[in-house]
Motif scaffolding. Structure first.
Motif, PDB file in Angstrom:
ATOM      1  N   ILE A   1       6.490   7.929   3.914  1.00 37.07           N
ATOM      2  CA  ILE A   1       7.359   7.447   2.835  1.00 37.07           C
ATOM      3  C   ILE A   1       6.768   6.303   2.023  1.00 37.07           C
ATOM      4  O   ILE A   1       7.282   5.986   0.950  1.00 37.07           O
ATOM      5  N   ALA A   2       5.688   5.673   2.537  1.00 36.37           N
ATOM      6  CA  ALA A   2       5.135   4.514   1.822  1.00 36.37           C
ATOM      7  C   ALA A   2       3.680   4.269   2.193  1.00 36.37           C
ATOM      8  O   ALA A   2       3.199   4.732   3.231  1.00 36.37           O
ATOM      9  N   ASP A   3       3.017   3.518   1.358  1.00 41.83           N
ATOM     10  CA  ASP A   3       1.644   3.089   1.609  1.00 41.83           C
ATOM     11  C   ASP A   3       1.668   2.044   2.725  1.00 41.83           C
ATOM     12  O   ASP A   3       2.328   1.002   2.595  1.00 41.83           O
ATOM     13  N   PRO A   4       0.971   2.272   3.842  1.00 36.28           N
ATOM     14  CA  PRO A   4       1.003   1.315   4.942  1.00 36.28           C
ATOM     15  C   PRO A   4       0.468  -0.071   4.579  1.00 36.28           C
ATOM     16  O   PRO A   4       0.771  -1.054   5.250  1.00 36.28           O
ATOM     17  N   VAL A   5      -0.303  -0.170   3.507  1.00 32.92           N
ATOM     18  CA  VAL A   5      -0.792  -1.472   3.056  1.00 32.92           C
ATOM     19  C   VAL A   5       0.383  -2.399   2.737  1.00 32.92           C
ATOM     20  O   VAL A   5       0.280  -3.616   2.874  1.00 32.92           O
ATOM     21  N   ALA A   6       1.519  -1.826   2.351  1.00 35.68           N
ATOM     22  CA  ALA A   6       2.699  -2.630   2.024  1.00 35.68           C
ATOM     23  C   ALA A   6       3.208  -3.410   3.230  1.00 35.68           C
ATOM     24  O   ALA A   6       3.753  -4.500   3.084  1.00 35.68           O
ATOM     25  N   GLY A   7       3.065  -2.861   4.433  1.00 35.18           N
ATOM     26  CA  GLY A   7       3.486  -3.555   5.651  1.00 35.18           C
ATOM     27  C   GLY A   7       4.973  -3.563   5.902  1.00 35.18           C
ATOM     28  O   GLY A   7       5.423  -3.276   6.994  1.00 35.18           O
ATOM     29  N   ILE A   8       5.754  -3.929   4.914  1.00 35.45           N
ATOM     30  CA  ILE A   8       7.212  -3.932   5.006  1.00 35.45           C
ATOM     31  C   ILE A   8       7.757  -3.452   3.661  1.00 35.45           C
ATOM     32  O   ILE A   8       7.235  -3.818   2.608  1.00 35.45           O
ATOM     33  N   ILE A   9       8.778  -2.612   3.727  1.00 36.46           N
ATOM     34  CA  ILE A   9       9.348  -2.006   2.518  1.00 36.46           C
ATOM     35  C   ILE A   9      10.866  -2.059   2.558  1.00 36.46           C
ATOM     36  O   ILE A   9      11.467  -2.207   3.625  1.00 36.46           O
ATOM     37  N   LYS A  10      11.469  -1.908   1.393  1.00 32.98           N
ATOM     38  CA  LYS A  10      12.915  -1.724   1.304  1.00 32.98           C
ATOM     39  C   LYS A  10      13.191  -0.236   1.558  1.00 32.98           C
ATOM     40  O   LYS A  10      12.437   0.617   1.100  1.00 32.98           O
ATOM     41  N   ILE A  11      14.269   0.025   2.287  1.00 35.27           N
ATOM     42  CA  ILE A  11      14.647   1.399   2.598  1.00 35.27           C
ATOM     43  C   ILE A  11      16.132   1.617   2.415  1.00 35.27           C
ATOM     44  O   ILE A  11      16.895   0.669   2.314  1.00 35.27           O
ATOM     45  N   GLU A  12      16.495   2.892   2.402  1.00 32.54           N
ATOM     46  CA  GLU A  12      17.864   3.321   2.593  1.00 32.54           C
ATOM     47  C   GLU A  12      17.817   4.324   3.728  1.00 32.54           C
ATOM     48  O   GLU A  12      16.877   5.124   3.826  1.00 32.54           O
ATOM     49  N   TYR A  13      18.809   4.269   4.624  1.00 30.48           N
ATOM     50  CA  TYR A  13      18.829   5.196   5.755  1.00 30.48           C
ATOM     51  C   TYR A  13      20.267   5.622   6.045  1.00 30.48           C
ATOM     52  O   TYR A  13      21.214   4.925   5.713  1.00 30.48           O
ATOM     53  N   ASN A  14      20.371   6.817   6.610  1.00 25.41           N
ATOM     54  CA  ASN A  14      21.664   7.295   7.089  1.00 25.41           C
ATOM     55  C   ASN A  14      21.447   8.261   8.236  1.00 25.41           C
ATOM     56  O   ASN A  14      20.378   8.824   8.388  1.00 25.41           O
TER      57      ASN A  14
END
Length: 125
Positions: free
Chosen positions: A111-124
Motif C-alpha cells: 500500500i505504500a513506499d517503505p521509505v515513508a516508514g509511517i503513513i496515514k491509513i484508513e482501516y475497517n
C-alpha cells in the motif's frame, strides 16, 4: 426504469456508508513475524499486522481481518501511497509501536513506499 434508478441510488448509498465506516489511523511496519502474541511460533503468512494498545483489548482482536488503505504521508516523503488496499490478519500486539497498526513489511509495501516508514491509513474490519 424506476427499479434501476432505485438500485443505483441504493448502491451509491451503500458505497458511501462503507467509506464512512473506515477508521483513520497510522501504520508502521516490522519484519520479524514469530513469535507472535496471538499464535506463538506458528507462521500466519505475510499479510499480517500487530495491533497497538488501544486496539489490543487483551488479545480479543487476534485473528480479526482488516482492510487497510494508505491515505497519505505523515512525513516529508511525497506521495507514498500505491493506491492499493490490503487485507491483513491481526497476529500480534505492538505496545508503543508508534502507529495504530504495525503491518508486515509485505503488507506495508503493498500500500505504500517503505521509505515513508509511517503513513496515514484508513482501516475497517
Amino acid at each position: 426504469m424506476m427499479n434501476l434508478q432505485a438500485l443505483i441510488i441504493l448502491g451509491t448509498l451503500a458505497g458511501l456508508a462503507s467509506m464512512a465506516s473506515a477508521t483513520p489511523g497510522t501504520a508502521t511496519f516490522y519484519t520479524s513475524y514469530v513469535p507472535s502474541a496471538c499464535y506463538g511460533n506458528t507462521q500466519e503468512g505475510t499479510m499480517i499486522a500487530a495491533a497497538s494498545d488501544p486496539l489490543w483489548n487483551g488479545g480479543a482482536i487476534c485473528g480479526k481481518m482488516f482492510n487497510v488503505t494508505c491515505t497519505g504521508p505523515t512525513n516529508p516523503v511525497p506521495h507514498p501511497c500505491t493506491g492499493n488496499s490490503v487485507v491483513v490478519k491481526i497476529v500480534d500486539h505492538c505496545p508503543g509501536c508508534g502507529g495504530t497498526l504495525d503491518l508486515s513489511k509485505e503488507a506495508f509495501t503493498a500500500i505504500a513506499d517503505p521509505v515513508a516508514g509511517i503513513i496515514k491509513i484508513e482501516y475497517n474490519e
